[in-house]
Design a protein around this motif. Structure first.
Motif, PDB file in Angstrom:
ATOM      1  N   GLU A  65      40.521 -80.688 -54.082  1.00  0.00           N
ATOM      2  CA  GLU A  65      39.968 -80.028 -54.809  1.00  0.00           C
ATOM      3  C   GLU A  65      39.820 -79.859 -55.925  1.00  0.00           C
ATOM      4  O   GLU A  65      40.699 -80.303 -56.735  1.00  0.00           O
ATOM      5  N   LYS A  66      38.862 -80.475 -56.696  1.00  0.00           N
ATOM      6  CA  LYS A  66      38.503 -80.166 -58.303  1.00  0.00           C
ATOM      7  C   LYS A  66      37.963 -78.429 -58.640  1.00  0.00           C
ATOM      8  O   LYS A  66      37.528 -78.466 -58.299  1.00  0.00           O
ATOM      9  N   ASN A  67      38.773 -79.113 -60.527  1.00  0.00           N
ATOM     10  CA  ASN A  67      38.479 -77.701 -60.821  1.00  0.00           C
ATOM     11  C   ASN A  67      38.800 -76.225 -60.400  1.00  0.00           C
ATOM     12  O   ASN A  67      38.387 -75.400 -60.161  1.00  0.00           O
ATOM     13  N   ARG A  68      39.940 -76.723 -59.160  1.00  0.00           N
ATOM     14  CA  ARG A  68      40.472 -75.665 -58.630  1.00  0.00           C
ATOM     15  C   ARG A  68      41.458 -74.709 -59.518  1.00  0.00           C
ATOM     16  O   ARG A  68      41.730 -73.181 -59.783  1.00  0.00           O
ATOM     17  N   GLY A  69      41.669 -75.475 -60.980  1.00  0.00           N
ATOM     18  CA  GLY A  69      42.806 -74.664 -61.444  1.00  0.00           C
ATOM     19  C   GLY A  69      44.339 -75.342 -61.373  1.00  0.00           C
ATOM     20  O   GLY A  69      45.364 -76.479 -60.787  1.00  0.00           O
ATOM     21  N   SER A  70      45.738 -74.570 -62.177  1.00  0.00           N
ATOM     22  CA  SER A  70      46.901 -75.006 -61.893  1.00  0.00           C
ATOM     23  C   SER A  70      48.108 -73.928 -60.945  1.00  0.00           C
ATOM     24  O   SER A  70      47.290 -73.217 -60.719  1.00  0.00           O
TER      25      SER A  70
END
Length: 451
Positions: A208-213
């Motif tokens: 998934e994109k933009n899910r965070g670290s």
């Protein structure tokens, strides 16, 4: 998608086997270099610098769920994966493939070791172990990749050596599992020590994109066996883990604790909680075991403390820590054959010796408990449910590679054990509609083949 993953997995394993096979090819005409090691087919070069071992397993379960009272009128949140789900609660009696594992373990140039382990159960492809390691000597090693965190004797024990159909609820819920990380392990004849740093579990979230670290954690386990001989073994151990939650596309991170009711044919988790706004959480555990001739008794106690907050007027207000507990106690008696033996390099009980025709016959019992309810912060309680499980097992090992097992489990759930609110009755939560909880019996048969 599954077909593509399956093809890629086989291709990768095939290339690995061909490359490794070229190294061993000159020695394979000597049958002494092809043998079974604890039931696993092993290929080894004459100088023992290279070794390839297969560790494949198939588990087939037949399960029946018998509630102690009628479940008529219960509703279950519709399953999005099924086109026509009427929302009526029902248990999934029948046959399931619990595990379908394909694994290769390798030793390279004496000092290096690696493993690739993939599971195809439930018509899904799941990566289990994938790591590379290095042995500094016979008692110190380091590895990096995807593997089990060093916590809980029952979690670290391979599934092919488990006494019961499933690991106990608290182990499934609190004792980590496999994650990306690196760990250093050292051991002697009477002690064992391992610790490492770990990140995310390998799952679809990483696509998934933009899910965070990823979250991160530190985990360690220490164990001691002050007495260990053929007749008597005494084991003590402890472990601790500190972890921050993984990101999931939101600013405030969420943690979910959950466990199956010590059976997997029905895929419902009754004890389950999703907790928002988590800073970090820590888990501590102690373990003990004693083996005397044909008797083996062991158990663990686990405690988890979770730091969280709430948002009020754009401010973060710290809440009282939530606390959860779990424990289990188990005993096994080998009616026929030898009891499982202690393995110092893993600080666990693993294979038994089979010195007689007819194999080994084992009877075992276990009680486990988990509590995912917390009322320390009365304004923001957590009601994930609590449960006791009482299990009896009869296992027959006709040969080291085959297990035929019978299992009975009684699940005693409290009123909050409702699959995170997914189970209701007459549009009311179970805590009101069934104040004694939804209890049920489980009858299971298992066939396990390893090769």
């Amino acid at each position: 998608m599954i077909q593509k993953l399956f093809t890629k997995t086989l291709t990768t394993c095939g290339i690995f086997s061909i490359l490794f096979g070229n190294i061993l090819a000159q020695d394979l005409n000597d049958k002494s270099n092809i043998f079974f090691d604890e039931g696993k087919l092993t290929f080894q070069s004459k100088d023992k610098a290279f070794k390839l071992k297969l560790d494949n397993r198939i588990y087939t379960d037949l399960s029946f769920y018998l509630p102690t009272e009628s479940v008529d009128g219960l509703s279950s949140k519709p399953n999005k994966d099924i086109e026509e789900d009427d929302g009526v609660f029902r248990f999934n009696n029948g046959v399931s493939i619990r595990r379908a594992r394909f694994a290769i373990k390798a030793t390279l140039y004496e000092k290096w070791f690696a493993e690739l382990d993939v599971d195809f159960a439930y018509n899904e492809v799941e990566l289990k172990d994938m790591y590379l390691g290095y042995k500094f000597n016979d008692h110190i090693s380091i590895k990096a990749g995807h593997f089990k965190e060093p916590m809980s004797m029952e979690r670290l024990t391979s599934s092919r050596y488990l006494t019961f159909n499933e690991r106990p609820m608290p182990v499934e819920m609190f004792a980590g599992g496999r994650r990306m990380g690196t760990a250093l392990t050292a051991w002697g004849n009477h002690w064992w020590l391992s610790g490492g740093v770990f990140g995310q579990q390998i799952d679809i979230l990483q696509k998934e994109k933009n899910r965070g670290s990823d979250g991160y954690g530190f985990t360690g386990r220490v164990a001691s066996a002050p007495i260990n001989n053929d007749d008597f073994t005494l084991h003590f151990g402890g472990y601790a883990s500190y972890r921050t939650p993984d990101a999931n596309g939101t600013e405030n991170r969420i943690v979910e604790f959950r466990t199956f009711p010590e059976s997997r044919t029905d895929r419902r988790r009754f004890v389950r909680a999703e907790i928002a706004n988590v800073n970090h959480y820590t888990t501590y555990g102690i373990e003990a075991a004693v083996k005397y001739k044909k008797l083996l008794a062991y158990g663990e106690y686990m405690f988890t403390s979770l730091s969280r907050f709430k948002e009020e007027n754009n401010n973060k207000l710290q809440l009282k820590n939530a606390e959860f507990i779990g424990w289990y106690a188990a005993a096994s008696y080998m009616i026929l054959g030898e009891q499982k033996r202690y393995v110092p390099e893993d600080a666990e009980f693993a294979p038994m010796y089979q010195k007689r025709k007819g194999g080994c016959l084992e009877i075992a019992g276990r009680v486990s408990h988990v509590n995912l309810n917390d009322f320390h912060e009365i304004s923001n309680p957590i009601t994930g449910g609590a449960a006791y499980a009482y299990a009896l097992n009869l296992n027959w090992y006709p040969v080291p590679n085959i297990l035929l097992g019978l299992n009975y489990t009684f699940m005693d759930n409290d009123k909050y054990a409702d699959d995170k609110g997914h189970i209701t009755k007459d549009n009311q939560p179970l805590s009101k509609a069934m104040p004694n909880g939804l209890d049920f019996n489980i009858l299971q048969m298992r066939l396990m083949l390893s090769f």
